[in-house]
Write a protein that holds these residues in place. Structure first.
Motif, short mmCIF file in Angstrom:
data_model
loop_
_atom_site.label_atom_id
_atom_site.label_comp_id
_atom_site.label_asym_id
_atom_site.label_seq_id
_atom_site.Cartn_x
_atom_site.Cartn_y
_atom_site.Cartn_z
N GLU A 203 32.24 29.84 51.67
CA GLU A 203 31.08 30.23 50.57
C GLU A 203 32.04 30.53 49.25
OE1 GLU A 203 27.19 31.92 52.17
OE2 GLU A 203 29.02 33.22 52.37
N ARG A 204 33.33 31.16 49.43
CA ARG A 204 34.01 31.76 48.37
C ARG A 204 35.19 30.78 47.79
NH1 ARG A 204 37.68 35.00 47.94
NH2 ARG A 204 36.52 36.54 46.97
N GLY A 205 35.37 29.55 48.87
CA GLY A 205 36.61 28.76 48.23
C GLY A 205 37.80 29.17 48.68
N GLY A 206 37.96 30.34 49.87
CA GLY A 206 39.28 30.93 50.10
C GLY A 206 39.57 31.79 49.34
N CYS A 207 40.85 32.45 49.48
CA CYS A 207 41.31 33.23 48.53
C CYS A 207 42.09 32.80 47.32
CB CYS A 207 42.21 34.35 49.40
SG CYS A 207 43.22 35.62 48.51
N ARG A 208 41.60 33.08 46.11
CA ARG A 208 42.13 32.77 45.01
C ARG A 208 42.20 33.71 43.66
NH1 ARG A 208 37.82 28.28 43.48
NH2 ARG A 208 36.69 30.02 43.12
N PHE A 209 43.14 33.26 42.88
CA PHE A 209 43.18 34.47 41.89
C PHE A 209 43.03 33.69 40.45
CE2 PHE A 209 45.88 36.10 45.31
CZ PHE A 209 45.39 37.19 45.41
N THR A 210 42.06 32.60 40.58
CA THR A 210 41.83 31.88 39.39
C THR A 210 41.20 32.88 38.10
OG1 THR A 210 41.11 30.07 40.71
CG2 THR A 210 40.16 30.02 38.56
N GLU A 211 41.64 32.51 36.81
CA GLU A 211 41.08 33.30 35.85
C GLU A 211 40.16 32.76 34.88
OE1 GLU A 211 44.39 35.95 34.15
OE2 GLU A 211 45.63 35.31 35.76
N VAL A 212 39.22 32.03 35.40
CA VAL A 212 38.19 31.24 34.65
C VAL A 212 36.88 31.88 35.10
CG1 VAL A 212 37.36 29.00 33.84
CG2 VAL A 212 39.88 29.36 34.11
N GLY A 213 35.86 32.30 34.30
CA GLY A 213 34.73 32.38 34.61
C GLY A 213 33.94 31.03 34.55
N PHE A 214 32.96 31.17 35.49
CA PHE A 214 31.93 29.87 35.77
C PHE A 214 31.12 29.46 34.35
CE2 PHE A 214 29.00 32.92 36.66
CZ PHE A 214 27.79 32.42 36.35
N GLY A 215 30.71 28.34 34.42
CA GLY A 215 29.75 28.18 33.36
C GLY A 215 30.20 27.21 32.31
#
Length: 164
Positions: free
Chosen positions: A152-164
Motif C-alpha cells: 500500500e505504501r510502495g515500500g520504504c522510500r524517502f521521496t521529497e515530493v507531495g502528491f497532487g
C-alpha cells in the motif's frame, strides 16, 4: 508542488513545514526507515519514512474500533546535529511507533536550531535541527489500522515530493 489536498480525510495540503508544527501530530505514526543524508560541507539531514495518520475516525455503533486516514510520508529535518538516541527494545524489533514529537526552545546561542525530541513507544531520538518539511507522498487511505502494508505504501522510500 503543494496542491495535494484530500477533502474526505481533511488533509489540506501535501507539503508541511515546521511553521505548521502546532497543527500537526505524529502519535502512533509508524516509522519504516531512517536515513542520515550527508550533504557535503553543511550539516546532514535526517529523513524518516513513515505512515502519517491524517485523521482518527471514531467508531459508529455497532463498530467498536477506530479507523484511520493514513498516508505514506517523508519527514525531513534540515541541518541536524547533536544527535543522541536509544532503541529500547530487546529480541525481535517491534514496529517503531512515534508517541510524540516535541520542539523545545534553544537554551544556548544557537537560536536557529531548536531541540527536537521524537519520543517513541520503544525508542527515543533527540537532536538539533533548523527545521523540517513533511511530504505526504500519496493520498490518504481509510484503513482499520494506523499502519499501511508495504504494498500500500510502495515500500520504504524517502521521496521529497507531495502528491497532487
Amino acid at each position: 508542488m503543494n496542491s495535494g489536498s484530500h477533502q474526505e480525510s481533511g488533509l489540506s495540503k501535501s507539503v508541511w513545514s515546521d511553521a505548521d508544527f502546532e497543527e500537526m501530530g505524529w502519535h502512533d505514526a509508524t516509522v519504516h526507515g531512517l536515513y542520515v543524508q550527508q550533504t557535503g560541507d553543511i550539516l546532514p539531514r535526517l529523513l524518516l519514512d513513515l505512515d502519517y495518520i491524517v485523521a482518527w475516525v471514531a467508531p459508529v455503533r455497532p463498530a467498536k474500533s477506530f479507523s484511520f486516514w493514513v498516508a505514506p510520508a517523508t519527514l525531513v529535518f534540515e541541518e541536524v546535529w547533536d544527535v543522541e538516541g536509544d532503541l529500547g527494545f530487546k529480541g525481535m524489533a517491534p514496529e517503531l511507533e512515534i508517541d510524540d514529537v516535541l520542539r523545545l526552545a534553544p537554551d544556548d546561542d544557537h537560536r536557529d536550531s531548536p531541540h527536537w525530541h521524537i519520543q517513541g513507544h520503544s525508542f527515543d531520538l533527540k537532536f538539533r535541527a533548523s527545521g523540517f518539511r513533511q511530504y505526504v507522498r500519496d493520498a490518504p487511505r481509510l484503513t482499520s489500522a494506523p499502519v499501511l502494508s508495504d504494498a500500500e505504501r510502495g515500500g520504504c522510500r524517502f521521496t521529497e515530493v507531495g502528491f497532487g
